[in-house]
Design a protein around this motif. Structure first.
Motif, PDB file in Angstrom:
ATOM      1  N   PRO A 131      -3.461   8.887  10.358  1.00 36.91           N
ATOM      2  CA  PRO A 131      -2.262   8.316   9.830  1.00 36.91           C
ATOM      3  C   PRO A 131      -0.978   9.247  10.208  1.00 36.91           C
ATOM      4  O   PRO A 131      -1.182  10.317  10.274  1.00 36.91           O
ATOM      5  CB  PRO A 131      -2.532   8.398   8.311  1.00 36.91           C
ATOM      6  N   GLU A 132       0.208   8.461  10.237  1.00 33.52           N
ATOM      7  CA  GLU A 132       1.653   8.871  10.285  1.00 33.52           C
ATOM      8  C   GLU A 132       2.087   8.879   8.867  1.00 33.52           C
ATOM      9  O   GLU A 132       1.871   7.995   8.011  1.00 33.52           O
ATOM     10  CB  GLU A 132       2.414   8.131  11.101  1.00 33.52           C
ATOM     11  N   MET A 133       2.745  10.109   8.260  1.00 30.31           N
ATOM     12  CA  MET A 133       3.417  10.081   7.165  1.00 30.31           C
ATOM     13  C   MET A 133       4.814   9.919   7.276  1.00 30.31           C
ATOM     14  O   MET A 133       5.814  10.713   8.150  1.00 30.31           O
ATOM     15  CB  MET A 133       3.075  11.590   6.365  1.00 30.31           C
ATOM     16  N   ASP A 134       5.407   9.153   6.426  1.00 25.48           N
ATOM     17  CA  ASP A 134       6.873   9.051   6.443  1.00 25.48           C
ATOM     18  C   ASP A 134       7.196   9.501   4.795  1.00 25.48           C
ATOM     19  O   ASP A 134       6.654   8.787   3.940  1.00 25.48           O
ATOM     20  CB  ASP A 134       7.335   7.480   6.316  1.00 25.48           C
ATOM     21  N   VAL A 135       8.038  10.467   4.562  1.00 26.81           N
ATOM     22  CA  VAL A 135       8.327  11.094   3.449  1.00 26.81           C
ATOM     23  C   VAL A 135       9.802  10.737   3.318  1.00 26.81           C
ATOM     24  O   VAL A 135      10.596  11.443   4.099  1.00 26.81           O
ATOM     25  CB  VAL A 135       8.088  12.405   3.462  1.00 26.81           C
ATOM     26  N   GLN A 136      10.411  10.196   2.355  1.00 30.28           N
ATOM     27  CA  GLN A 136      11.821  10.206   2.048  1.00 30.28           C
ATOM     28  C   GLN A 136      12.037  10.614   0.503  1.00 30.28           C
ATOM     29  O   GLN A 136      11.126  10.459  -0.305  1.00 30.28           O
ATOM     30  CB  GLN A 136      12.221   8.578   1.972  1.00 30.28           C
TER      31      GLN A 136
END
Length: 171
Positions: free
Chosen positions: A51-56
């Protein structure tokens, strides 16, 4: 002859027995809002793609009473792979801070740099536990340099206000 030095006061002198030195203290910290979504369960547990993680993240502060401020660290994480969304987690982790005799110009740097630094390790643990409880390996977020980000934001604001191009950097 009376001792004249006994009536002199230093800047740290107590007025009427009251401590007038600047102070900020953490009164309480808490999960304000937590959402974990696992939209593709149980199929997600058989996906092979990494998976790719997008953290905001976002930081907010507001007064909630006399000399009381709530600082909220909002962290949103989306885990996606070629097969779809693995999970989505949204956390609002807050701290209640008491403030006494702090100059107004010192509040913003504290609330946007130091307070999130204090709250982050606890928010990180909540996220790791929620992801683990959702059936995934715990997600350990990398430490964030909140002071560096605050300084970068100040430079951007000052550069934009003066029409000077701002340097591009990594967050």
């Amino acid at each position: 002859m009376a001792d004249e030095t006994a009536t002199e006061f230093t800047p740290e002198t107590l007025t009427n027995g009251e401590d007038n030195s600047p102070a900020i203290g953490l009164i309480s910290q808490y999960v304000k809002d937590l959402s974990f979504e696992n939209p593709n369960a149980p199929a997600v547990y058989q996906w092979q793609a990494a998976p790719e993680m997008d953290v905001q993240f976002n930081i907010g502060a507001e007064g909630v009473g006399e000399n009381l401020f709530e600082v909220v660290l909002k962290i949103d994480v989306k885990s996606k792979s070629s097969d779809g969304t693995a999970f989505v987690i949204e956390l609002q982790y807050a701290g209640l801070f008491g403030v006494r005799n702090v100059p107004e110009d010192q509040l913003q740097p504290f609330f946007l740099a130091e307070a999130p630094r204090i709250l982050f390790p606890f928010a990180r643990r909540v996220i790791a536990d929620a992801v683990r409880d959702g059936g995934f390996p715990p997600l350990l977020l990398e430490p964030i340099d909140f002071h560096g980000l605050f300084m970068q934001q100040l430079q951007t604001q000052q550069g934009g206000a003066e029409g000077i191009p701002t340097p591009v950097g990594e967050a």
